[in-house]
Design a protein around this motif. Structure first.
Motif, PDB file in Angstrom:
ATOM      1  N   LEU A   6     130.139 -12.666  82.985  1.00  0.00           N
ATOM      2  CA  LEU A   6     130.623 -12.067  84.222  1.00  0.00           C
ATOM      3  C   LEU A   6     129.790 -12.505  85.405  1.00  0.00           C
ATOM      4  N   SER A   7     128.473 -12.582  85.222  1.00  0.00           N
ATOM      5  CA  SER A   7     127.609 -13.023  86.305  1.00  0.00           C
ATOM      6  C   SER A   7     127.936 -14.441  86.709  1.00  0.00           C
ATOM      7  N   GLY A   8     128.252 -15.271  85.728  1.00  0.00           N
ATOM      8  CA  GLY A   8     128.609 -16.653  86.056  1.00  0.00           C
ATOM      9  C   GLY A   8     129.866 -16.723  86.873  1.00  0.00           C
ATOM     10  N   ILE A   9     130.844 -15.852  86.577  1.00  0.00           N
ATOM     11  CA  ILE A   9     132.092 -15.855  87.348  1.00  0.00           C
ATOM     12  C   ILE A   9     131.854 -15.336  88.741  1.00  0.00           C
ATOM     13  N   VAL A 183     141.395 -20.026  97.800  1.00  0.00           N
ATOM     14  CA  VAL A 183     140.639 -19.832  96.561  1.00  0.00           C
ATOM     15  C   VAL A 183     141.083 -20.869  95.533  1.00  0.00           C
ATOM     16  N   ASP A 184     140.125 -21.516  94.911  1.00  0.00           N
ATOM     17  CA  ASP A 184     140.408 -22.606  93.983  1.00  0.00           C
ATOM     18  C   ASP A 184     141.212 -22.099  92.782  1.00  0.00           C
ATOM     19  N   PRO A 185     142.385 -22.687  92.489  1.00  0.00           N
ATOM     20  CA  PRO A 185     143.167 -22.257  91.322  1.00  0.00           C
ATOM     21  C   PRO A 185     142.406 -22.400  90.005  1.00  0.00           C
ATOM     22  N   LYS A 186     141.459 -23.342  89.947  1.00  0.00           N
ATOM     23  CA  LYS A 186     140.675 -23.506  88.726  1.00  0.00           C
ATOM     24  C   LYS A 186     139.845 -22.250  88.433  1.00  0.00           C
ATOM     25  N   LEU A 187     139.386 -21.591  89.499  1.00  0.00           N
ATOM     26  CA  LEU A 187     138.621 -20.363  89.303  1.00  0.00           C
ATOM     27  C   LEU A 187     139.502 -19.255  88.740  1.00  0.00           C
ATOM     28  N   LEU A 188     140.722 -19.172  89.248  1.00  0.00           N
ATOM     29  CA  LEU A 188     141.653 -18.172  88.727  1.00  0.00           C
ATOM     30  C   LEU A 188     141.966 -18.433  87.259  1.00  0.00           C
ATOM     31  N   GLU A 189     142.156 -19.708  86.929  1.00  0.00           N
ATOM     32  CA  GLU A 189     142.441 -20.047  85.537  1.00  0.00           C
ATOM     33  C   GLU A 189     141.242 -19.716  84.646  1.00  0.00           C
ATOM     34  N   LEU A 190     140.040 -19.983  85.154  1.00  0.00           N
ATOM     35  CA  LEU A 190     138.841 -19.649  84.399  1.00  0.00           C
ATOM     36  C   LEU A 190     138.746 -18.148  84.170  1.00  0.00           C
ATOM     37  N   GLY A 191     139.069 -17.363  85.216  1.00  0.00           N
ATOM     38  CA  GLY A 191     139.038 -15.920  85.066  1.00  0.00           C
ATOM     39  C   GLY A 191     140.025 -15.428  84.037  1.00  0.00           C
ATOM     40  N   ARG A 192     141.217 -16.021  84.004  1.00  0.00           N
ATOM     41  CA  ARG A 192     142.219 -15.624  83.003  1.00  0.00           C
ATOM     42  C   ARG A 192     141.756 -15.994  81.599  1.00  0.00           C
ATOM     43  N   SER A 198     144.274  -8.597  86.370  1.00  0.00           N
ATOM     44  CA  SER A 198     144.647  -8.963  87.737  1.00  0.00           C
ATOM     45  C   SER A 198     143.730  -8.300  88.753  1.00  0.00           C
ATOM     46  N   LEU A 199     143.418  -7.022  88.537  1.00  0.00           N
ATOM     47  CA  LEU A 199     142.520  -6.318  89.451  1.00  0.00           C
ATOM     48  C   LEU A 199     141.127  -6.926  89.436  1.00  0.00           C
ATOM     49  N   GLN A 200     140.642  -7.309  88.265  1.00  0.00           N
ATOM     50  CA  GLN A 200     139.330  -7.940  88.177  1.00  0.00           C
ATOM     51  C   GLN A 200     139.320  -9.317  88.819  1.00  0.00           C
ATOM     52  N   LEU A 201     140.427 -10.054  88.692  1.00  0.00           N
ATOM     53  CA  LEU A 201     140.526 -11.353  89.366  1.00  0.00           C
ATOM     54  C   LEU A 201     140.410 -11.183  90.877  1.00  0.00           C
ATOM     55  N   ILE A 202     141.092 -10.176  91.401  1.00  0.00           N
ATOM     56  CA  ILE A 202     141.050  -9.930  92.841  1.00  0.00           C
ATOM     57  C   ILE A 202     139.648  -9.533  93.271  1.00  0.00           C
ATOM     58  N   ARG A 204     136.652  -9.880  91.672  1.00  0.00           N
ATOM     59  CA  ARG A 204     135.507 -10.714  91.340  1.00  0.00           C
ATOM     60  C   ARG A 204     135.666 -12.175  91.734  1.00  0.00           C
ATOM     61  N   ILE A 205     136.873 -12.626  91.997  1.00  0.00           N
ATOM     62  CA  ILE A 205     137.073 -14.042  92.318  1.00  0.00           C
ATOM     63  C   ILE A 205     137.759 -14.222  93.674  1.00  0.00           C
ATOM     64  N   ILE A 206     138.913 -13.587  93.859  1.00  0.00           N
ATOM     65  CA  ILE A 206     139.707 -13.858  95.062  1.00  0.00           C
ATOM     66  C   ILE A 206     139.025 -13.334  96.324  1.00  0.00           C
ATOM     67  N   LEU A 207     138.652 -12.052  96.329  1.00  0.00           N
ATOM     68  CA  LEU A 207     138.034 -11.493  97.533  1.00  0.00           C
ATOM     69  C   LEU A 207     136.671 -12.123  97.852  1.00  0.00           C
ATOM     70  N   PRO A 208     135.772 -12.325  96.865  1.00  0.00           N
ATOM     71  CA  PRO A 208     134.536 -13.051  97.195  1.00  0.00           C
ATOM     72  C   PRO A 208     134.796 -14.471  97.698  1.00  0.00           C
ATOM     73  N   GLY A 209     135.795 -15.155  97.107  1.00  0.00           N
ATOM     74  CA  GLY A 209     136.104 -16.502  97.566  1.00  0.00           C
ATOM     75  C   GLY A 209     136.688 -16.532  98.957  1.00  0.00           C
ATOM     76  N   ALA A 210     137.407 -15.465  99.346  1.00  0.00           N
ATOM     77  CA  ALA A 210     138.020 -15.400 100.673  1.00  0.00           C
ATOM     78  C   ALA A 210     137.065 -14.865 101.728  1.00  0.00           C
ATOM     79  N   LEU A 211     135.949 -14.271 101.310  1.00  0.00           N
ATOM     80  CA  LEU A 211     135.047 -13.599 102.240  1.00  0.00           C
ATOM     81  C   LEU A 211     134.486 -14.501 103.336  1.00  0.00           C
ATOM     82  N   PRO A 212     134.084 -15.765 103.070  1.00  0.00           N
ATOM     83  CA  PRO A 212     133.608 -16.607 104.171  1.00  0.00           C
ATOM     84  C   PRO A 212     134.636 -16.775 105.287  1.00  0.00           C
ATOM     85  N   SER A 213     135.893 -16.980 104.913  1.00  0.00           N
ATOM     86  CA  SER A 213     136.939 -17.126 105.921  1.00  0.00           C
ATOM     87  C   SER A 213     137.180 -15.816 106.665  1.00  0.00           C
TER      88      SER A 213
END
Length: 293
Positions: A6-9, A183-192, A198-202, A204-213
């Motif tokens: 989880l930390s790696g993701i 957000v990189d689709p490869k990250l979403l695939e890795l999360g799956r 779906s909630l964890q993807l949002i 742990r991956i989508i919202l942190p990835g969107a945060l800089p923008s």
């Protein structure tokens, strides 16, 4: 799933596949090398060199008589005017009123823009229903919309807060949508593959990835908020920094007008500093933020 996975993701994998390792190393080493030579405090002092030099040259030209006081008063005169208005309470009262208006409009605009941005970012149906209308409204200049807003809301506090919220909504909306879509689709695939819901993807991956923008949108919205407030306070205001400038114009008080401009600039610097602080705290895991900034 182990905590290590989880930390790696959460921290390592976001943005890891967006550039070759050699390019990431080069981009990380460049700011680090510069920072090592000057240090954080040295870079901060260096950023103030140009403004201070400009003020010194401005004062020298005014004292030498190259600048007429009626056209552009010396910085020393502007400082004396600021002290006089502060001691009478006029400046602090107008500043407080403007800050409250800007804060109220910013909160409302951020809530609306962020909410719409999340809907459109996650749903193509929402994009079809919302995005075109938002882009059409965004293209309308403030001054063109101002007469209609006055007819709707009058010239009271509601009109001013509405204009600020309107200006803030669009940069937040656009950058939120952009951040989610980038957000990189490869990250979403890795999360799956790791079994995230779906909630964890949002979360742990989508919202942190969107945060800089999203935070870039916040920085842009802070500047737009003051622009909208200046426009709003030029019509029917009885207090505020914009009112102070318009009142000074009637009496040809260029020192007060310059003072209000300086106040806007200092507030902009302070607001941008707050946004940069949020970037360092919230994006400490990102290679282009955190300690590098």
């Amino acid at each position: 799933m182990s905590n290590m996975e989880l930390s790696g993701i959460d921290r390592t994998v976001i943005g890891a596949d967006r550039a070759p390792s050699s390019q990431r190393a080069d981009s990380a080493l460049a700011p680090t090398a510069t920072k090592g030579k000057l240090g954080t405090r040295g870079l901060q002092l260096l950023s103030w060199f140009a403004p201070i030099a400009l003020v010194v040259i401005w004062e020298w030209l005014a004292q030498a008589g190259w600048l007429l006081p009626q056209v552009l008063p010396a910085p020393s005169k502007v400082i004396r005017t600021a002290f006089k208005l502060a001691t009478t309470g006029t400046l602090l009262n107008d500043l407080g009123v403007s800050l409250l208006r800007a804060a109220a409009g910013f909160v409302i605009g951020t809530a609306i823009g962020g909410g719409l941005g999340i809907l459109v970012g996650f749903s193509r149906i929402a994009e079809a229903l919302i995005d075109r209308s938002v882009q059409m409204i965004r293209a309308i200049p403030f001054l063109a919309a101002l007469p209609l807003v006055i007819v709707w809301l009058g010239v009271g506090e509601t009109q001013k807060i509405f204009l600020v919220a309107l200006g803030v909504t669009f940069p937040i909306y656009i950058n939120t949508v952009l951040g989610i879509r980038q957000v990189d689709p490869k990250l979403l695939e890795l999360g799956r593959v790791q079994g995230l819901s779906s909630l964890q993807l949002i979360r742990r991956i989508i919202l942190p990835g969107a945060l800089p923008s999203i935070l870039t949108g916040v920085r842009s919205a802070l500047a737009t908020a003051w622009l909208a407030l200046v426009v709003a306070e030029t019509i029917g205001a009885q207090s505020g920094i914009g009112f102070l400038a318009m009142d000074a114009r009637e009496f040809l008080r260029t020192d007060v007008i310059v003072l209000t401009i300086v106040i806007y600039a200092l507030i902009g610097v302070a607001a941008d500093g707050i946004a940069r602080f949020l970037e360092r705290r919230l994006l400490a895991w990102h290679p282009n933020y955190g300690a590098a900034r």
